[in-house]
Design an enzyme around this catalytic site. Structure first.
Site, mmCIF file in Angstrom:
data_model
loop_
_atom_site.group_PDB
_atom_site.id
_atom_site.type_symbol
_atom_site.label_atom_id
_atom_site.label_comp_id
_atom_site.label_asym_id
_atom_site.label_seq_id
_atom_site.Cartn_x
_atom_site.Cartn_y
_atom_site.Cartn_z
ATOM 1 N N ARG A 120 4.272 -4.554 56.422
ATOM 2 C CA ARG A 120 3.155 -5.037 55.608
ATOM 3 C C ARG A 120 2.278 -3.916 55.072
ATOM 4 O O ARG A 120 1.101 -4.118 54.744
ATOM 5 C CB ARG A 120 2.311 -6.054 56.379
ATOM 6 C CG ARG A 120 3.085 -7.317 56.756
ATOM 7 C CD ARG A 120 2.138 -8.428 57.177
ATOM 8 N NE ARG A 120 2.896 -9.647 57.469
ATOM 9 C CZ ARG A 120 3.254 -10.042 58.689
ATOM 10 N NH1 ARG A 120 2.928 -9.278 59.743
ATOM 11 N NH2 ARG A 120 3.930 -11.146 58.881
ATOM 12 N N LYS A 142 1.533 1.951 40.760
ATOM 13 C CA LYS A 142 2.512 0.960 40.325
ATOM 14 C C LYS A 142 3.858 1.314 40.957
ATOM 15 O O LYS A 142 4.391 2.410 40.744
ATOM 16 C CB LYS A 142 2.640 0.938 38.802
ATOM 17 C CG LYS A 142 1.569 0.138 38.101
ATOM 18 C CD LYS A 142 1.904 -0.026 36.627
ATOM 19 C CE LYS A 142 0.926 -0.937 35.925
ATOM 20 N NZ LYS A 142 1.253 -1.109 34.487
ATOM 21 N N GLU A 184 5.455 10.883 27.516
ATOM 22 C CA GLU A 184 4.305 10.296 28.205
ATOM 23 C C GLU A 184 3.047 11.139 28.011
ATOM 24 O O GLU A 184 1.928 10.619 28.021
ATOM 25 C CB GLU A 184 4.609 10.119 29.695
ATOM 26 C CG GLU A 184 5.732 9.135 30.012
ATOM 27 C CD GLU A 184 5.271 7.679 29.977
ATOM 28 O OE1 GLU A 184 4.121 7.419 29.586
ATOM 29 O OE2 GLU A 184 6.083 6.807 30.343
ATOM 30 N N LYS A 226 -5.156 9.461 33.130
ATOM 31 C CA LYS A 226 -4.565 8.363 33.901
ATOM 32 C C LYS A 226 -5.499 7.951 35.038
ATOM 33 O O LYS A 226 -5.707 6.750 35.282
ATOM 34 C CB LYS A 226 -3.208 8.816 34.468
ATOM 35 C CG LYS A 226 -2.473 7.783 35.337
ATOM 36 C CD LYS A 226 -1.809 6.714 34.505
ATOM 37 C CE LYS A 226 -1.036 5.703 35.346
ATOM 38 N NZ LYS A 226 0.323 6.133 35.665
ATOM 39 N N GLU A 236 -4.684 -3.910 36.344
ATOM 40 C CA GLU A 236 -4.397 -4.310 34.961
ATOM 41 C C GLU A 236 -4.914 -5.717 34.673
ATOM 42 O O GLU A 236 -4.186 -6.594 34.204
ATOM 43 C CB GLU A 236 -2.889 -4.218 34.689
ATOM 44 C CG GLU A 236 -2.525 -4.030 33.230
ATOM 45 C CD GLU A 236 -1.082 -3.635 33.021
ATOM 46 O OE1 GLU A 236 -0.366 -4.414 32.383
ATOM 47 O OE2 GLU A 236 -0.662 -2.561 33.507
ATOM 48 N N ARG A 241 -6.126 -0.828 31.577
ATOM 49 C CA ARG A 241 -4.902 -0.174 32.044
ATOM 50 C C ARG A 241 -3.697 -0.545 31.182
ATOM 51 O O ARG A 241 -2.737 0.214 31.087
ATOM 52 C CB ARG A 241 -4.642 -0.521 33.512
ATOM 53 C CG ARG A 241 -3.449 0.231 34.071
ATOM 54 C CD ARG A 241 -3.366 0.203 35.578
ATOM 55 N NE ARG A 241 -2.234 0.988 36.040
ATOM 56 C CZ ARG A 241 -2.021 1.350 37.288
ATOM 57 N NH1 ARG A 241 -2.875 1.004 38.229
ATOM 58 N NH2 ARG A 241 -0.962 2.072 37.619
ATOM 59 N N ASN A 245 0.599 1.121 28.566
ATOM 60 C CA ASN A 245 1.920 0.591 28.234
ATOM 61 C C ASN A 245 2.308 0.850 26.779
ATOM 62 O O ASN A 245 3.328 0.323 26.312
ATOM 63 C CB ASN A 245 1.964 -0.916 28.504
ATOM 64 C CG ASN A 245 1.841 -1.242 29.979
ATOM 65 O OD1 ASN A 245 2.404 -0.559 30.826
ATOM 66 N ND2 ASN A 245 1.071 -2.280 30.298
ATOM 67 N N HIS A 248 5.936 0.977 25.591
ATOM 68 C CA HIS A 248 6.809 0.518 26.661
ATOM 69 C C HIS A 248 7.452 -0.841 26.376
ATOM 70 O O HIS A 248 8.563 -1.093 26.834
ATOM 71 C CB HIS A 248 6.041 0.474 27.987
ATOM 72 C CG HIS A 248 5.767 1.827 28.564
ATOM 73 N ND1 HIS A 248 5.045 2.792 27.896
ATOM 74 C CD2 HIS A 248 6.132 2.389 29.749
ATOM 75 C CE1 HIS A 248 4.978 3.884 28.653
ATOM 76 N NE2 HIS A 248 5.618 3.661 29.774
ATOM 77 N N HIS A 252 11.188 -0.453 26.701
ATOM 78 C CA HIS A 252 11.942 -1.124 27.755
ATOM 79 C C HIS A 252 13.059 -1.984 27.181
ATOM 80 O O HIS A 252 14.138 -2.099 27.779
ATOM 81 C CB HIS A 252 11.016 -1.980 28.616
ATOM 82 C CG HIS A 252 10.202 -1.190 29.592
ATOM 83 N ND1 HIS A 252 9.183 -1.748 30.337
ATOM 84 C CD2 HIS A 252 10.242 0.111 29.959
ATOM 85 C CE1 HIS A 252 8.643 -0.818 31.120
ATOM 86 N NE2 HIS A 252 9.267 0.314 30.897
ATOM 87 N N HIS A 266 14.165 6.902 30.319
ATOM 88 C CA HIS A 266 12.879 6.215 30.119
ATOM 89 C C HIS A 266 11.979 6.902 29.089
ATOM 90 O O HIS A 266 11.454 6.247 28.175
ATOM 91 C CB HIS A 266 12.143 6.078 31.452
ATOM 92 C CG HIS A 266 10.800 5.443 31.323
ATOM 93 N ND1 HIS A 266 10.619 4.154 30.872
ATOM 94 C CD2 HIS A 266 9.557 5.933 31.566
ATOM 95 C CE1 HIS A 266 9.334 3.863 30.856
ATOM 96 N NE2 HIS A 266 8.661 4.921 31.264
#
Length: 366
Positions: A120, A142, A184, A226, A236, A241, A245, A248, A252, A266
């Protein structure tokens, strides 16, 4: 050494940036080891750096165990997540322990997610070894794996305790990987910092050629940007935030069409995606064609793809939009897009019609 702090209250953590930092990593890691064996997770390509880190820790009296995984995007899978959790449990990792993620974005994402769910939640440290991971994925918490349905669809927000960035590790990185990370870097200028985009236009070639000053400046600037955005919107939820993206959603979809393979890695998808986002904005009358052309020209000038043809994607607009429908940002059948009124003027648009996106993509050169 430069230090940037991600301000998250009692979960705040430092990002240390310095050439040669791996050689002194024990100064930062030994207090976290608590006299126990520290697990280091890496991949076959980064194994020499893991050997160095283990030697550095051993010299400081810290025991360590390396877990070496296959390189590549396919390692972000259920299979490797289960295997990694089993290995960490076999090592007796406790909730108070810190696992070290030594590698690029794949290792960082996988290790972070494993630590989010192991008992956990246990701690982890990011030591990113690619430019992409140093300026983006190692910061912000993330974590995720990929599934057949798409990229990063199973994951959790789980912040690291510490990030150690050693820019000299990039000296051994293939140029293609450095270029991918540079996409990036450019993204931060396109979001809300036109002066930094101008810096990239003037200094991007030098950075890619290995100029230490340009590289260090870009990393520190990107990390600070960042950290500021993550502190303002960790999960987000308020839209801040989401700006990270940019490129992306398109990118993606291109990666998915390429099978998340070496055909299109990527950062290359992000470069093509940013170019497409600006081109779509111009086509919708939101931004200018001049800005879209400037963005595409810069990516093209440094050897990054600036659209479908350069990315080697021949799929129809409908096929690419189908990939987008699996995006984790979908809400009530609507997919938010990051569009641009200009360079440094990105915003979140929740009214985009996917039929318009498909038609736009069909009109792009193949």
């Amino acid at each position: 050494m430069r230090t940037v702090t991600v301000e998250l209250g009692d979960r705040r953590y430092p990002i240390h940036i310095a050439a040669g930092l791996l050689a002194s990593a024990a100064d930062h890691l030994a207090p976290l080891a608590r006299g126990r064996t520290m697990a280091i997770v890496t991949d076959e390509n980064v194994r020499p750096h893991a050997d160095t880190l283990q030697a550095v820790l051993a010299a400081a009296g810290v025991r360590s165990e390396a877990i070496v995984l296959p390189p590549g995007e396919k390692t972000k899978s259920w299979e490797h997540l289960a295997g990694l959790c089993d290995r960490l449990l076999d090592l007796g990792v406790e909730r108070g322990d810190h696992v070290v993620a030594l590698g690029g974005g794949v290792i960082g994402d996988l290790v972070g997610f494993a630590c989010a769910i192991l008992k956990r939640g246990c701690h982890f440290v990011q030591i990113p070894t690619t430019l992409l991971a140093q300026v983006d994925s190692s910061v912000g918490g993330k974590t995720a794996i990929n599934t057949r349905a798409g990229k990063n669809l199973i994951g959790a927000f789980h912040q690291p305790s510490l990030v150690l960035i050693d820019p000299s590790l990039l000296d051994t990185l293939p140029l293609r990987e450095v270029r991918a990370g540079y996409a990036e870097v450019v993204k931060y200028g396109l979001i809300d910092d036109p002066a930094f985009f101008e810096w990239c236009e003037a200094n991007g070639a030098a950075l890619l050629a290995g100029d230490p000053a340009a590289r260090d400046h870009a990393i520190a600037h990107a990390v600070a940007a960042k950290a500021r955005i993550v502190a303002a919107d960790e999960h987000e939820t308020n839209g801040t935030r989401a700006l990270l993206n940019l490129g992306h959603t398109f990118g993606h979809a291109l990666e998915a069409e390429a099978g998340f393979s070496q055909k299109l890695i990527h950062g290359e998808g992000v470069a093509a995606g940013c170019s497409l986002a600006f081109a779509f904005s111009a086509a919708q009358g939101i931004g200018s064609g001049q800005d879209a052309g400037r963005v595409a020209a810069h990516f093209r000038s440094v050897g990054l793809p600036d659209g479908l043809a350069a990315a080697g994607i021949a799929a129809s607009g409908a096929t690419l939009v189908d990939h987008m429908r699996h995006d984790k940002k979908m809400a009530a059948g609507t997919l938010p897009f990051l569009l641009a009124r200009g360079i440094g003027r990105t915003y979140l648009d929740k009214s985009v019609d996917l039929a318009d996106v498909a038609a736009f993509l069909d009109a792009q050169p193949r």
